[in-house]
Design an enzyme around this catalytic site. Sequence first.
Site, PDB file in Angstrom:
ATOM      1  N   GLU A  80       0.819  -1.209   0.000  1.00  0.00           N
ATOM      2  CA  GLU A  80       0.000   0.000   0.000  1.00  0.00           C
ATOM      3  C   GLU A  80       0.860   1.270   0.000  1.00  0.00           C
ATOM      4  O   GLU A  80       0.584   2.205  -0.729  1.00  0.00           O
ATOM      5  CB  GLU A  80      -0.929  -0.011   1.237  1.00  0.00           C
ATOM      6  N   ASP A  81       1.886   1.291   0.801  1.00  0.00           N
ATOM      7  CA  ASP A  81       2.595   2.557   1.043  1.00  0.00           C
ATOM      8  C   ASP A  81       4.004   2.644   0.478  1.00  0.00           C
ATOM      9  O   ASP A  81       4.647   3.681   0.613  1.00  0.00           O
ATOM     10  CB  ASP A  81       2.669   2.823   2.564  1.00  0.00           C
TER      11      ASP A  81
END
Length: 744
Positions: A80-81
């Site tokens: 996700e990041d």
Amino acid sequence: MDLAHERYEELERHILETNPSADVERIRAAFEYANDHHGPQLRKSGEPYIIHPIAVAEIVNELELDQDSIVGALLHDCIEDTDSTHGDIARLFGVQVADLVEGVTKLTRMQYTSREDEQMENLRKMFMAMAKDVRVILIKLCDRLHNMRTLQYQSDKKQKEKALETMEVYAPIAHRLGMQKLKWELEDLALCYLDPVGFHDVEEELANITTLHAGFLDNMQAHIEHRLAREGVQCKVYGRLKHIYSIYRKMYAQNKTLNEIFDLYAFRVIVEDIPACYNVLGCIHDMFKPVLGRFKDYIGTPKPNGYQSLHTTVVGKDGIPFEVQIRTWQMHQTAEYGVAAHWKYKQGLANSRLGTEREFEWVRKLLESQQDTDPDEFVRTLRVDMFSDEVFVFTPNGDVKSLPAGATPIDFAYSIHSAVGNSMTGARVNGRIVTFETPLKNGDIVEIITSKSARGPSRDWMKICKSNEARNKIRQWFKKERREENIATGRAMFESELKHAGLTLSAITASADLLDTLLKRVRFGALDELYAAIGYGGLSAQKAAGRIKEEMTRLGRLERQRAEQEAMQASLSSGETVYPSTAKGSAQVPRRSTSGIIVEGLDNCMVKFSKCCTPVPGDPVVGFITKGYGVSIHRQDCPNADPARRKPEEQGRWVKVAWADTGDSTFRTSLEISAKDRDGLALDVAMALSAQKAKLNNLSARSQPDGYAIINLELAVQGQDELTRIINKLSQINGVFLVKRAGG
Ligand code: MN
């Protein structure tokens, strides 16, 4: 050493405490990988980002999940990041871990905010359905728990949103998975942000009351422990206060005061086996006075999520009530950790301290699995397919639609509105144009492209779509919009089915009478109607052909029987050999009939007398073949039977009928009397009827505003003669100027 490494070392120590044989190298590699990838990212708290995944891994370890889950927790925000991909993680840590991380990422991407309350149940289901492996949900719950614990760093708006989501989605999921402990903490944290005033009120009141009851918990605990030790019961006793949210609910939702809450204090007695549970129960009831109606045996009857315990409420020192929960260690694990308890058991089994694999039965039941795989394999590959027959997708506005598994954009379009489906020209899934038969997956965002000039659905759509809703709406469209086309397709389908049945269309249409009879069998007036119904899908061609064939066979048999009878009679009277004849019998001669009516060409068919004109024997009548209710009999002068007003397509359904010998039976009919209103009018009518020995079923008189009155009568008469006599008598009553039959 930096903070990140400091925290990691701590985690590693804890992991080794729970599982001394843990593969620490692999876990450390995961930490280093995540640490590198998150790099200088910071959390809202100002701490390095990596502190969060480490904390999540701590919670995962407390739940004693397996190593893949710990590694997955450390990496859970990488996709996700950071620039890390599923492929990268799969290469370094295996596909299992990569799948876990990707699953968590998908759940993270689900946006709940600003959704309607009623969609929460859908969201819960969707959440469960999207996680192919139950560990994905467990890691996600740990992630949410840590985020809730550190929510103070977020903006007010974010706090409220996350807290609501936690209360509406995450806590119920934890509950469903039987994870009480996690659920309670989530609820208390969420409440603290949703209703800070209420939360602190409860907290304060609790503080006050516990000061008042100073030492109560310790006192009682010592008391219970002492007694059980004397009885020789191996056990552990824990005392605690109920968690804040459950008290809050009782105080606010059920409007109780703290003093009215019986289970503010709760003790748990955890023992070795089930007999010990009941033994302890006996001791407790012997020590304290039980409160009536509060004893519950969840050992005999476990809760649906697998929870087992004995519950009782008793009154302790100074009249303070408290709850006691008695359970075995296994039940305790299940109660606290739910599904997650599985991995605990697994480790427990290695020390062979805990029971057999059969203890996992409830996990299976809980998750409604059909397969009988071994529990370890089962949980690992566990798709949480409580909802495997449903798929959850989004509209571009973010509304959730629940569709049957395998549903296509067609199903989706019709689930919005038939107008959307009927004018659909294309579909986009997650921004990409797809074909109509593309199966939708959980979480897809589906957009339907429509056009005013769309040609409407195609017949193939009925085969492609999965939901009955879509199929019915498409059928409806064809029924309305395409009569000509329906007739043509229907005819082709019907003919081909007839061929299968060994019949030809020409054999059926050979004689008008035969065709009529056959159509009646399938309840249609004309061939076109039959075709149209087949064409739009209201009747299957196969069924129609089947019924026609049955009817042909039946008629053939009747014909043969009749021919044989005639031949027999003829040969009896003349002694000659007579060959079977095909002469048709006549329906004109009145015969006996149970209904009092003989319908030409049909024996003993269902007959009803129409309400509009209520015919009686002697009236000239005509029959109409209804769809499904047999033949309805009208008077020939009934407006509804007027040949000029008959619909052309129903022409074939009007049949000749004749009265049979009706014997003593009576028939209902209605009369309407118009008269100048006066006192005693209704009485005179009733007297006249009685003098005629008429059977009166109903009489209602209404005064009209202009000084006239209408009287409606319902009579039972044997025939027209009797009715005419009655009408004459009624006409002679003073003030009556018209007596007429209804519908005439
Ligand atoms: Mn996270």
